[in-house]
Motif scaffolding. Structure first.
Motif, mmCIF file in Angstrom:
data_model
loop_
_atom_site.group_PDB
_atom_site.id
_atom_site.type_symbol
_atom_site.label_atom_id
_atom_site.label_comp_id
_atom_site.label_asym_id
_atom_site.label_seq_id
_atom_site.Cartn_x
_atom_site.Cartn_y
_atom_site.Cartn_z
ATOM 1 N N LYS A 45 20.214 74.149 -48.445
ATOM 2 C CA LYS A 45 20.050 75.289 -47.364
ATOM 3 C C LYS A 45 21.069 74.973 -46.143
ATOM 4 O O LYS A 45 21.370 75.835 -45.240
ATOM 5 C CB LYS A 45 18.569 75.425 -47.022
ATOM 6 N N LEU A 46 21.140 73.728 -45.725
ATOM 7 C CA LEU A 46 21.672 73.539 -44.316
ATOM 8 C C LEU A 46 22.870 72.231 -44.508
ATOM 9 O O LEU A 46 22.855 71.278 -45.236
ATOM 10 C CB LEU A 46 20.764 73.055 -43.454
ATOM 11 N N SER A 47 23.545 72.663 -43.418
ATOM 12 C CA SER A 47 24.939 71.445 -43.271
ATOM 13 C C SER A 47 24.281 70.656 -42.153
ATOM 14 O O SER A 47 23.742 70.998 -41.254
ATOM 15 C CB SER A 47 26.151 72.131 -42.903
ATOM 16 N N PHE A 48 24.292 69.180 -42.352
ATOM 17 C CA PHE A 48 23.668 68.441 -41.301
ATOM 18 C C PHE A 48 24.333 66.918 -41.486
ATOM 19 O O PHE A 48 25.157 66.624 -42.559
ATOM 20 C CB PHE A 48 22.151 68.236 -41.426
ATOM 21 N N ASN A 268 9.721 78.741 -38.492
ATOM 22 C CA ASN A 268 11.154 79.460 -38.056
ATOM 23 C C ASN A 268 11.034 79.879 -36.787
ATOM 24 O O ASN A 268 12.240 79.617 -35.956
ATOM 25 C CB ASN A 268 11.511 80.543 -39.243
ATOM 26 N N LEU A 269 10.201 80.830 -36.154
ATOM 27 C CA LEU A 269 10.028 81.119 -34.765
ATOM 28 C C LEU A 269 10.004 79.798 -33.883
ATOM 29 O O LEU A 269 10.671 79.857 -32.858
ATOM 30 C CB LEU A 269 8.972 81.759 -34.747
ATOM 31 N N LEU A 270 8.998 78.709 -34.348
ATOM 32 C CA LEU A 270 9.109 77.786 -33.304
ATOM 33 C C LEU A 270 10.618 76.966 -33.352
ATOM 34 O O LEU A 270 11.120 76.969 -32.069
ATOM 35 C CB LEU A 270 8.182 76.761 -34.011
ATOM 36 N N ILE A 274 12.545 76.739 -29.569
ATOM 37 C CA ILE A 274 13.051 75.581 -28.964
ATOM 38 C C ILE A 274 14.755 75.791 -29.107
ATOM 39 O O ILE A 274 15.359 75.212 -28.040
ATOM 40 C CB ILE A 274 12.812 74.387 -30.212
ATOM 41 N N ARG A 275 15.428 76.363 -29.863
ATOM 42 C CA ARG A 275 16.947 76.479 -29.756
ATOM 43 C C ARG A 275 17.010 77.497 -28.581
ATOM 44 O O ARG A 275 18.150 76.801 -27.827
ATOM 45 C CB ARG A 275 17.255 77.492 -30.886
ATOM 46 N N ARG A 276 16.282 78.417 -28.199
ATOM 47 C CA ARG A 276 16.555 79.215 -26.961
ATOM 48 C C ARG A 276 16.310 78.045 -25.658
ATOM 49 O O ARG A 276 17.074 78.392 -24.697
ATOM 50 C CB ARG A 276 15.588 80.205 -26.627
ATOM 51 N N GLU A 306 16.182 75.787 -39.725
ATOM 52 C CA GLU A 306 16.810 76.903 -39.911
ATOM 53 C C GLU A 306 16.888 77.780 -38.508
ATOM 54 O O GLU A 306 17.759 78.154 -38.023
ATOM 55 C CB GLU A 306 16.347 77.755 -41.038
ATOM 56 N N GLY A 307 15.629 77.717 -38.065
ATOM 57 C CA GLY A 307 15.447 78.084 -36.673
ATOM 58 C C GLY A 307 16.228 77.563 -35.447
ATOM 59 O O GLY A 307 16.864 78.213 -34.735
ATOM 60 N N LEU A 308 16.263 75.983 -35.850
ATOM 61 C CA LEU A 308 17.131 75.227 -34.665
ATOM 62 C C LEU A 308 18.355 75.804 -34.627
ATOM 63 O O LEU A 308 19.043 75.791 -33.690
ATOM 64 C CB LEU A 308 16.599 73.836 -34.910
ATOM 65 N N VAL A 309 18.971 75.957 -35.832
ATOM 66 C CA VAL A 309 20.260 76.247 -35.859
ATOM 67 C C VAL A 309 20.682 77.759 -35.921
ATOM 68 O O VAL A 309 21.893 78.202 -36.140
ATOM 69 C CB VAL A 309 21.068 75.657 -37.213
#
Length: 345
Positions: A45-48, A268-270, A274-276, A306-309
């Protein structure tokens, strides 16, 4: 042409992680499966960037833990069978001490890479129950407290966001008199393990005002959790240089250690929250996998990342509370704590 900023994510990973668990024998296999499933899912699901962890040293452990307790961990690691370090939760097993040093070293490795990446994630760790001379609640050491103190000693302004079904009693105990902001959201009814986390415990001495407990009633749902995350707005006032996030997923409604009624949406909301905060403060972010003992643990971990990115996901229907008063109760607690910003603004 408009350029779209891509967040950089690093995941600290060693294949040994799939065999590490300090949990009760009844859930050790589930704990290991969570990590195995996580690495497969996140690769889909993600690139890292995959980061190889370094080992910590015995002396690093003694940043928090007593010499006698570290000696006990070493000796227990030599016993050729599985046993308990405490009253029946945290296990010892052959080779445990090397695994402990690998887990703690993951925090130090994360600190090293956090200056070059937006987010660094350790899928194992976030052991927030252990105290200086004792293992507690599947936690043989307190890796987060050690990392926080190492950063603090270097002059960094540190905040800890502790999201888990269980209150981070060890973190609170160790850092209670330290000016390190600790924000804890957890399930609480006065008895649910570990039974700690009263809202009037705000710290003491230089740490007064730096300890924030947001207890959620057992069975709390996604909407209540979303309301509780408003306490994180204080991070923008505090303006930390480092935020350590324990993103425990054992509050999921299908977790074996039943406590909350959250879904992957909450995690996901968390991540999005944190991203914000990252964008507002430019703090370095290091996150931990924390607790999680159910079939949805791995997907909940990935949903957080996914939320972080910046990716909003919804893998299952939201849960809602039937008690209107519960959200008002959380609002009241948050309003009470927002005046604490006077202590550190």
């Amino acid at each position: 042409m408009r350029l779209i900023y891509q967040s950089s994510l690093g995941i600290v990973w060693d294949q040994r992680f799939t065999e590490i668990s300090f949990s009760h024998p009844m859930i050790r296999d589930m704990s290991k499966a969570r990590v195995r499933d996580f690495i497969k899912l996140v690769k889909e699901k993600l690139s890292f960037i995959e980061i190889r962890p370094e080992y910590a040293t015995e002396e690093d452990l003694m940043t928090v833990h007593t010499r006698d307790y570290v000696s006990l961990l070493k000796e227990s690691s030599k016993i050729p069978y599985i046993g308990f370090l405490d009253q029946g939760d945290t296990v010892h097993y052959p080779g445990m001490f090397e695994d402990i040093l690998l887990v703690l070293g993951s925090s130090f490795t994360s600190i090293k890479y956090s200056k070059f990446l937006d987010y660094v994630y350790i899928p194992i760790g976030g052991f927030h129950h252990a105290i200086p001379n004792k293992a507690v609640g599947f936690c043989p050491i307190n890796d987060v407290a050690i990392a926080a103190l190492k950063l603090f000693e270097k002059g960094e302004r540190v905040a800890i966001v502790d999201i888990d079904a269980h209150h981070g009693n060890g973190l609170q105990f160790i850092l209670y008199d330290k000016p390190i902001l600790k924000m804890n959201i957890y399930a609480y009814d006065g008895n649910f393990f570990p039974g700690t986390g009263k809202i009037y415990e705000i710290g003491e001495g230089e740490g007064k005002g730096y300890n924030i407990n947001i207890p959620l009633s057992l069975g709390s749902t996604d909407d209540i959790f979303e309301k509780s995350l408003e306490i994180l707005d204080l991070l923008e006032v505090y303006s930390p240089s480092y935020i350590l996030v324990i993103a425990g997923v054992d509050g999921h409604k299908d977790d074996q250690l039943k406590s909350l009624e959250l879904t992957t949406n909450s995690y996901n909301l968390l991540g999005l929250r944190i991203r914000r905060i990252k964008r507002a403060t430019n703090a370095s972010i290091i996150a931990y996998g924390g607790g999680g003992y159910g079939p949805m643990s791995s997907l909940s971990m990935v949903s957080f990342l996914e939320g972080l990115v910046g990716r909003r996901t919804s893998y299952e229907p939201l849960t809602f509370s039937k008690d209107i008063g519960e959200i008002k109760r959380i609002e009241k607690i948050i309003s009470r704590f927002k005046i604490l910003s006077d202590f550190f603004s």
